[in-house]
Design a protein around this motif. Structure first.
Motif, PDB file in Angstrom:
ATOM      1  N   HIS A 161      40.539 -46.595  36.922  1.00 55.54           N
ATOM      2  CA  HIS A 161      40.299 -45.246  37.418  1.00 55.54           C
ATOM      3  C   HIS A 161      41.220 -44.894  38.577  1.00 55.54           C
ATOM      4  O   HIS A 161      41.221 -43.754  39.037  1.00 55.54           O
ATOM      5  CB  HIS A 161      38.839 -45.082  37.834  1.00 55.54           C
ATOM      6  N   ILE A 163      36.291 -38.822  39.050  1.00 56.79           N
ATOM      7  CA  ILE A 163      36.626 -39.534  37.814  1.00 56.79           C
ATOM      8  C   ILE A 163      37.786 -40.495  38.021  1.00 56.79           C
ATOM      9  O   ILE A 163      37.750 -41.646  37.601  1.00 56.79           O
ATOM     10  CB  ILE A 163      36.957 -38.533  36.694  1.00 56.79           C
ATOM     11  N   ALA A 164      38.837 -40.016  38.687  1.00 60.24           N
ATOM     12  CA  ALA A 164      40.035 -40.844  38.867  1.00 60.24           C
ATOM     13  C   ALA A 164      40.840 -40.340  40.049  1.00 60.24           C
ATOM     14  O   ALA A 164      40.702 -39.197  40.489  1.00 60.24           O
ATOM     15  CB  ALA A 164      40.900 -40.817  37.603  1.00 60.24           C
ATOM     16  N   SER A 222      37.982 -33.646  34.680  1.00 57.23           N
ATOM     17  CA  SER A 222      38.515 -33.832  33.334  1.00 57.23           C
ATOM     18  C   SER A 222      39.095 -35.221  33.191  1.00 57.23           C
ATOM     19  O   SER A 222      39.465 -35.871  34.175  1.00 57.23           O
ATOM     20  CB  SER A 222      39.590 -32.781  33.009  1.00 57.23           C
ATOM     21  N   ALA A 223      39.176 -35.685  31.947  1.00 52.29           N
ATOM     22  CA  ALA A 223      39.896 -36.893  31.592  1.00 52.29           C
ATOM     23  C   ALA A 223      41.018 -36.435  30.668  1.00 52.29           C
ATOM     24  O   ALA A 223      40.769 -36.113  29.511  1.00 52.29           O
ATOM     25  CB  ALA A 223      38.985 -37.893  30.890  1.00 52.29           C
ATOM     26  N   ASP A 246      45.312 -34.026  33.369  1.00 51.05           N
ATOM     27  CA  ASP A 246      44.102 -34.143  34.193  1.00 51.05           C
ATOM     28  C   ASP A 246      44.057 -33.009  35.221  1.00 51.05           C
ATOM     29  O   ASP A 246      45.063 -32.682  35.856  1.00 51.05           O
ATOM     30  CB  ASP A 246      44.092 -35.476  34.935  1.00 51.05           C
TER      31      ASP A 246
END
Length: 445
Positions: free
Chosen positions: A375, A318-319, A330-331, A384
């Protein structure tokens, strides 16, 4: 007693079978395509007479009736080892809870008594002449779940393929409490079409691939785009060793790219632990002697992966922050997915001779208001979940290139990651890196 006589003795309706469930029980639905559709509906119908029944599952692919019919969670609490898009909605709505785990350890939670099971309800293939039911598309930690269960209820589905396994691939009628029959479609998850960004990312990874590699792919647009590239390429003798078999692998089998000829373990055999994809993929697996299912404790074991030379692992994330910490589940505090086997394969791929692991993501996204978000972030501060620590950060890939982080200093990592960030965010990231003391004055802007 003959097996068919025993089968008939234990055969009952779903409504009769779920009478075994009591208030306060823990129920296990296993994962993915083992989801027991008829039993789930029958259990949901007991909403008004049960309290505090806890259900475990993972990767829900159709509406879950114990959730849909009990939106206030008066009778049922739904718990997830790993998340599908539908599960994400349930979590967002406060109708489910996440259970953190590493896939290679999931079975041990059951065998060590850390995850009690009063009743297990799973979908299996029809019984054979010897009284055995194939687990079909889900090996995973199926055996550990059933070994821990006080009551075992099988939902027999004629559409579940018979899949050969290395171990833990079937159960005998003598070990079963109840049997129900359900002639309905299995859960499916057709592959998402690749976007232009997916294809750009896949094109950056492709030069790192080579003949004879052992390939682990995740699920989604990027693996699908990479599958298209491999299928159309001159690559040969690819091996399959993966936690999740999806339609991307079917494409490679049909193109003749996967032969498993050069594998050191299970030569000539593709190995998976969970299968989730199209009905065509399920038919391809039915009595297919070229492919084996195996427990997640084996497939995801870094020591096993280490023995598969030339191992290439490709998954999504995600990042990532400028230190190389990776969030893949998770965000902020919003649960998106789960750890799954990402860290398992990153660890094992690094241990394997000539092994490599890639984590891929788009460089940015625009929210519903049109505001763009990078991101690649300066640092994680909003809760996060860190899936891969910076000490094990592998190759990070966006549509702007590849950043190899192992062995790099903090300032080198910042430089490498900013180079693959979206151009609109690079100046901001440089300023953040400087403020955080990880930007060298000689670094280029």
């Amino acid at each position: 007693m003959k097996v068919y006589e025993e089968y008939k003795k234990k055969l009952c309706t779903p409504q009769e079978a779920v009478q075994a469930v009591k208030s306060g029980d823990w129920i296990d639905y296993s994962q993915g395509c083992s989801f027991p559709t008829a039993l789930d509906c029958a259990l949901a119908a007991r909403r008004d007479e049960l309290r505090d029944v806890k259900i475990r599952n993972a990767i829900s692919c159709r509406p879950v009736q114990v959730v849909e019919q009990d939106k206030e969670r008066q009778a049922f609490t739904y718990n997830l080892w790993h998340c599908s898009g539908l599960d994400r909605q349930y979590l967002d709505q406060g109708r489910a809870f996440h259970a953190p785990m590493a896939f290679r350890n999931c079975g041990s939670y059951y065998s060590r008594g850390l995850a009690p099971v009063n009743a297990a309800m799973i979908t299996v293939a029809p019984m054979d002449a010897r009284g055995n039911f194939s687990y079909g598309l889900t090996n995973c930690c199926q055996q550990e779940v059933l070994d821990a269960a006080e009551v075992i209820i099988l939902e027999v589905n004629p559409h579940m393929p018979v899949v050969y396994g290395m171990e833990n691939d079937h159960i005998h009628i003598s070990e079963v409490t109840h049997v129900v029959e359900y002639d309905g479609s299995l859960c499916t998850a057709p592959g998402r079409a690749a976007t232009e960004s997916d294809r750009q990312i896949a094109a950056h990874i492709f030069p790192y691939l080579y003949d004879g590699m052992n390939l682990q792919l995740g699920i989604g647009g990027i693996p699908n785009a990479l599958g298209e590239l491999i299928a159309a390429s001159d690559l040969q003798d690819v091996g399959m060793h993966t936690e999740l078999m999806s339609d991307g692998y079917l494409q490679l089998y049909k193109a003749g790219k996967i032969t498993n000829k050069r594998k050191r373990l299970q030569r000539h055999k593709g190995v998976f632990s969970i299968c989730l994809g199209s009905a065509e993929l399920y038919e391809f697996l039915h009595y297919n002697q070229d492919i084996l299912s195996a427990p997640m404790s084996y497939v995801n074991n870094p020591e096993v992966i280490r023995q598969l030379d030339n191992f290439v692992s490709i998954n999504g994330c995600i990042a990532v922050d400028l230190y190389g910490q990776v969030s893949s589940e998770s965000a902020g505090i919003r649960q998106i997915s789960g750890t799954g086997g990402q860290l398992d394969f990153i660890t094992g791929a690094y241990m394997a001779a000539e092994g490599k692991a890639f984590l891929a993501m788009r460089s940015m996204h625009a929210d519903k208001h049109g505001v763009k978000h990078s991101h690649i972030v300066p640092r994680f501060t909003a809760g996060d979940i860190i899936t891969t620590p910076r000490t094990q950060a592998p190759y990070l890939v966006t549509e702007y290139g590849v950043a190899q982080l192992a062995g790099l200093t903090t300032w080198q990592r910042a430089e490498a990651l900013i180079a693959i960030a979206h151009p609109e965010f690079r100046e901001m990231l440089i300023q953040a890196a400087a403020a955080q003391g990880i930007w060298r004055q000689s670094n280029k802007r």
